[in-house]
Design a protein around this motif. Structure first.
Motif, mmCIF file in Angstrom:
data_model
loop_
_atom_site.group_PDB
_atom_site.id
_atom_site.type_symbol
_atom_site.label_atom_id
_atom_site.label_comp_id
_atom_site.label_asym_id
_atom_site.label_seq_id
_atom_site.Cartn_x
_atom_site.Cartn_y
_atom_site.Cartn_z
ATOM 1 N N LEU A 29 0.818 -1.210 0.000
ATOM 2 C CA LEU A 29 0.000 0.000 0.000
ATOM 3 C C LEU A 29 0.851 1.259 0.000
ATOM 4 C CD1 LEU A 29 -2.925 -1.002 2.363
ATOM 5 C CD2 LEU A 29 -2.920 -0.836 -0.127
ATOM 6 N N PHE A 30 2.134 1.137 0.344
ATOM 7 C CA PHE A 30 3.026 2.288 0.238
ATOM 8 C C PHE A 30 3.162 2.732 -1.215
ATOM 9 C CE2 PHE A 30 4.670 0.704 4.374
ATOM 10 C CZ PHE A 30 4.377 1.851 5.114
ATOM 11 N N LEU A 31 3.084 1.808 -2.148
ATOM 12 C CA LEU A 31 3.107 2.169 -3.564
ATOM 13 C C LEU A 31 1.884 3.007 -3.918
ATOM 14 C CD1 LEU A 31 4.360 2.009 -6.389
ATOM 15 C CD2 LEU A 31 3.171 -0.171 -6.700
ATOM 16 N N THR A 32 0.732 2.637 -3.398
ATOM 17 C CA THR A 32 -0.487 3.408 -3.620
ATOM 18 C C THR A 32 -0.340 4.807 -3.050
ATOM 19 O OG1 THR A 32 -1.837 1.409 -3.541
ATOM 20 C CG2 THR A 32 -2.975 3.482 -3.200
ATOM 21 N N ALA A 33 0.218 4.894 -1.846
ATOM 22 C CA ALA A 33 0.440 6.204 -1.223
ATOM 23 C C ALA A 33 1.410 7.043 -2.049
ATOM 24 C CB ALA A 33 0.965 6.024 0.194
ATOM 25 N N PHE A 34 2.461 6.421 -2.570
ATOM 26 C CA PHE A 34 3.426 7.140 -3.385
ATOM 27 C C PHE A 34 2.777 7.683 -4.657
ATOM 28 C CE2 PHE A 34 6.491 7.067 -6.915
ATOM 29 C CZ PHE A 34 7.375 8.038 -6.461
ATOM 30 N N VAL A 35 1.970 6.873 -5.308
ATOM 31 C CA VAL A 35 1.295 7.315 -6.530
ATOM 32 C C VAL A 35 0.348 8.472 -6.208
ATOM 33 C CG1 VAL A 35 -0.333 6.643 -8.345
ATOM 34 C CG2 VAL A 35 1.523 5.100 -7.693
ATOM 35 N N GLY A 36 -0.394 8.348 -5.118
ATOM 36 C CA GLY A 36 -1.308 9.416 -4.722
ATOM 37 C C GLY A 36 -0.591 10.712 -4.396
ATOM 38 N N LEU A 37 0.521 10.611 -3.671
ATOM 39 C CA LEU A 37 1.295 11.812 -3.357
ATOM 40 C C LEU A 37 1.893 12.433 -4.608
ATOM 41 C CD1 LEU A 37 3.096 10.741 -0.073
ATOM 42 C CD2 LEU A 37 1.377 12.520 -0.341
ATOM 43 N N ASN A 38 2.329 11.609 -5.540
ATOM 44 C CA ASN A 38 2.868 12.128 -6.785
ATOM 45 C C ASN A 38 1.790 12.849 -7.586
ATOM 46 O OD1 ASN A 38 4.417 12.709 -8.997
ATOM 47 N ND2 ASN A 38 4.817 10.601 -9.565
ATOM 48 N N LEU A 39 0.583 12.299 -7.623
ATOM 49 C CA LEU A 39 -0.514 12.968 -8.319
ATOM 50 C C LEU A 39 -0.856 14.300 -7.661
ATOM 51 C CD1 LEU A 39 -2.836 9.915 -9.003
ATOM 52 C CD2 LEU A 39 -1.645 11.285 -10.711
ATOM 53 N N LEU A 40 -0.862 14.330 -6.330
ATOM 54 C CA LEU A 40 -1.132 15.570 -5.601
ATOM 55 C C LEU A 40 -0.034 16.592 -5.869
ATOM 56 C CD1 LEU A 40 -2.885 17.095 -3.568
ATOM 57 C CD2 LEU A 40 -1.477 16.084 -1.761
ATOM 58 N N GLN A 41 1.211 16.164 -5.792
ATOM 59 C CA GLN A 41 2.347 17.052 -6.036
ATOM 60 C C GLN A 41 2.313 17.604 -7.459
ATOM 61 O OE1 GLN A 41 5.185 15.544 -8.068
ATOM 62 N NE2 GLN A 41 5.907 17.618 -8.289
ATOM 63 N N SER A 42 2.003 16.769 -8.425
ATOM 64 C CA SER A 42 1.984 17.245 -9.813
ATOM 65 C C SER A 42 0.834 18.209 -10.064
ATOM 66 C CB SER A 42 1.913 16.068 -10.781
ATOM 67 O OG SER A 42 0.671 15.419 -10.697
ATOM 68 N N SER A 43 -0.256 18.088 -9.322
ATOM 69 C CA SER A 43 -1.358 19.038 -9.493
ATOM 70 C C SER A 43 -1.011 20.407 -8.914
ATOM 71 C CB SER A 43 -2.633 18.510 -8.844
ATOM 72 O OG SER A 43 -2.519 18.544 -7.434
ATOM 73 N N ILE A 44 -0.120 20.434 -7.924
ATOM 74 C CA ILE A 44 0.281 21.701 -7.305
ATOM 75 C C ILE A 44 1.418 22.362 -8.087
ATOM 76 C CG2 ILE A 44 1.313 22.737 -5.233
ATOM 77 C CD1 ILE A 44 -0.176 20.521 -3.642
ATOM 78 N N THR A 45 2.431 21.565 -8.460
ATOM 79 C CA THR A 45 3.627 22.133 -9.087
ATOM 80 C C THR A 45 3.573 22.127 -10.609
ATOM 81 O OG1 THR A 45 4.775 20.004 -9.110
ATOM 82 C CG2 THR A 45 5.054 21.382 -7.148
ATOM 83 N N LYS A 46 2.616 21.421 -11.185
ATOM 84 C CA LYS A 46 2.495 21.265 -12.639
ATOM 85 C C LYS A 46 3.727 20.597 -13.246
ATOM 86 C CE LYS A 46 -0.794 24.860 -13.488
ATOM 87 N NZ LYS A 46 -1.118 25.840 -12.613
#
Length: 62
Positions: A29-46
């Motif tokens: 589930l850490f992989l799921t968390a990593f993907v989710g954090l990456n999606l959140l980060q990319s929405s903020i930083t573009k």
């Protein structure tokens, strides 16, 4: 086109990690968390690492 590929890869990784967490080890589930954090980060930083990988390594254009 790249955005569709990125969303497909992210969704696939989330589903695979959930299956692996259920059948193999809960730590997947850490992989799921990593993907989710990456999606959140990319929405903020573009900026998205997968976008750079697709563009530079696989030469995928829009």
């Amino acid at each position: 086109m790249r955005e569709r590929i990125i969303r497909g890869i992210a969704g696939t990784l989330v589903l695979i990690s959930i299956i692996l967490a259920f059948y193999v080890n809960i730590n997947w589930l850490f992989l799921t968390a990593f993907v989710g954090l990456n999606l959140l980060q990319s929405s903020i930083t573009k900026w998205c690492l997968m976008d750079d990988i697709l563009r530079k390594v696989f030469k995928v254009d829009n």
